[in-house]
Write a protein that holds these residues in place. Structure first.
Motif: not given
Length: 525
Positions: A238, A231, A355-356, A234, A272-273
């Protein structure tokens, strides 16, 4: 040369004798002022300009530096806060000389702890010394950062055992004292963590904690494979992408509209998957021969004809057997088999989506309205809709948005609003007033210095003029007395003569001769 100097001396002595008391005092004061100014100027020019050699040293390090300066016979001054000053031309040579001697050593102990041979020490002590040296070297390295004033490093390493415990791992803590009131940037924190992690065996960057002198935890122990670590990563990604896109669009708008005339904020949604997709496609029309099998068989057989009496062949002997063979039938059979196997054309695709990726991008843009007029008449003038639409498309192209994509649905909201510029205008006015006051103060101060110098010169000339007037009044025997009262022309009292003779005999002699000449009498020596 000697004759000219003696003549100049006699002239100066004659001038000195002709001067009155006040004149002599004025000359002496002027000479003292000039001599004092010259002495002060020479002292100031010969005074050495001191510069900072080292600052913020502890008492032990400051004592070592002072001792080394005393041995080198270099003048120095010790200031507050562990600061030491030396002449400006000695700063860099003394730093190199002291560095050659290992002074100052800095905080903690480095690998110089192993310079002295130690025999007979245990493995535990050797390991503890190595850990101390490693901590000291890391602290010195971290202190070289511009934002860091001092640093301390603590490393915890598990003991070496035959059976390793997976629960025990190497960790480290870093304490930094920052310069001023600024904060340590995230890039600097990550640099410190990776520096410590790459210097210690088995230490991960996520196991390094950084704390500043204000008690703020700049990094925590967050594993990369945990929910908190993922988290945090991420969120950091972001923020970085949003900041990059916002600065990109805002910088382009400010080039057109002017500095401070646009505000851009970008919000994104990240995918995010992690998707791992395998696809197989068959093409029945594209057949490919896989194997071809060919089999060939050959079979030869003989069959006797029917007829004769039973047992005749055995009784007739060889003749009978020959005739029987002649009456038999020979049969030959051949078979060939061909088998073909075909494979259907197939395509296999393995797609891994990390992801991203960007799922959606939205941007909110505020553009300052055009202002016309000054003061109370200043008002906002809206832009034309075509111009606003052009600005919106510029932002959309700069951010690489895809508003027509039904899966992403990117959006740009651009609004024109009047920006409040009261505070910047007030600050600019205050700065201008301060600059104006400072300019007039400098002018007044310089003019004051000039007026003060002119006043001193004027007072000095008045003193000289007053002294000359008093000397001239003493040279006239008739026409006035010492108290300023007029006397009758040609009448000289005994008191006036006695006073003139006592104060200036030469002038009295000259005045008497002049008086006798005016009276028609020839003076006698």
């Amino acid at each position: 040369m000697g004759q000219s100097f003696s003549q100049l001396t006699r002239q100066l002595a004659a001038i000195w004798k002709q001067l009155g008391v006040n004149q002599r005092i004025s000359v002496v004061l002027a000479a003292l002022i000039v001599i004092g100014g010259l002495v002060g100027l020479s002292f100031w020019s010969s005074h050495a300009d001191y510069a900072l050699l080292y600052g913020k040293l502890d008492d032990a390090e400051a004592a070592r530096v002072v001792g080394a300066l005393d041995d080198a016979k270099v003048p120095h001054r010790v200031g507050g806060g562990g600061s030491i000053y030396v002449p400006a031309d000695k700063v860099y040579p003394m730093r190199m000389q002291l560095a050659a001697k290992g002074i100052p050593k800095g905080d903690g102990v480095g690998f110089e702890i192993f310079d002295k041979p130690n025999f007979g020490i245990s493995d535990f002590v050797q390991r503890a010394n190595y850990l101390r040296a490693l901590q000291g070297e890391l602290a010195r390295t971290i202190s070289q950062l511009d934002e860091v004033e001092a640093a301390r490093v603590m490393i915890v390493m598990p003991e070496n055992r035959l059976l390793m415990d997976s629960q025990k791992r190497t960790t480290a803590s870093v304490f930094v004292r920052l310069r001023g009131s600024g904060d340590l940037s995230s890039s600097a924190v990550n640099s410190i963590r990776f520096l410590v992690a790459n210097s210690v065996e088995g230490l991960q960057p996520s196991a390094v904690s950084v704390v500043d002198n204000r008690g703020s935890v700049l990094s925590g122990n967050e594993e990369e494979n945990t929910v908190a670590g993922v988290s945090s990563g991420q969120l950091t990604s972001r923020r970085a992408i949003e900041q990059y896109l916002g600065q990109k669009a805002q910088g382009m708008l400010e080039k057109v509209l002017g500095a401070g005339q646009a505000v851009v904020r970008v919000a994104i949604e990240l995918n995010t998957e992690t998707i791992n997709r395998t696809e197989e496609k068959f093409d029945p029309d594209g057949q490919v021969a896989r194997t071809t099998t060919s089999t060939e068989e050959s079979n030869n057989s003989t069959t006797p004809n029917s007829g004769g009496v039973v047992g005749v062949v055995a009784n007739n002997g060889a003749e009978t057997n020959a005739s029987s063979l002649a009456s038999s039938t020979a049969t030959t059979m051949k078979r060939k088999t061909v088998s073909n196997q075909f494979e259907i054309n197939k395509t296999v695709s393995n797609i891994l989506q990390a992801p991203g990726g960007l799922k959606r991008v939205t941007a909110a843009v505020f553009v300052a309205a055009k202002m016309e007029g000054t003061g109370a008449d200043r008002k906002a003038v809206p832009r034309a809709p075509e111009e606003v639409e052009k600005l919106r498309k510029i932002v959309q192209s700069a951010l690489g948005l895809q508003p027509n994509d039904p899966l992403r649905k990117d959006e740009v909201t651009l609004e024109e609003m009047p920006f409040t510029d009261t505070f910047p205008v007030e600050v600019a006015q205050q700065i201008q007033q301060q600059q104006t006051h400072a300019m007039w103060w400098d002018i007044a101060r310089n003019a004051g210095y000039v007026l003060l110098a002119l006043g001193i010169v004027f007072i000095f000339l008045r003193m000289l003029k007053k002294a000359s007037a008093e000397g001239a009044s003493l040279a006239v025997p008739a026409g006035g007395n010492g108290n300023g009262a007029r006397t009758d022309e040609g009448i000289v009292t005994v008191e006036v003569l006695n006073r003139l003779i006592r104060e200036n005999p030469a002038n009295v002699n000259h005045a008497v001769r002049a008086w006798l000449q005016r009276s028609g009498q020839s003076p006698q020596n």
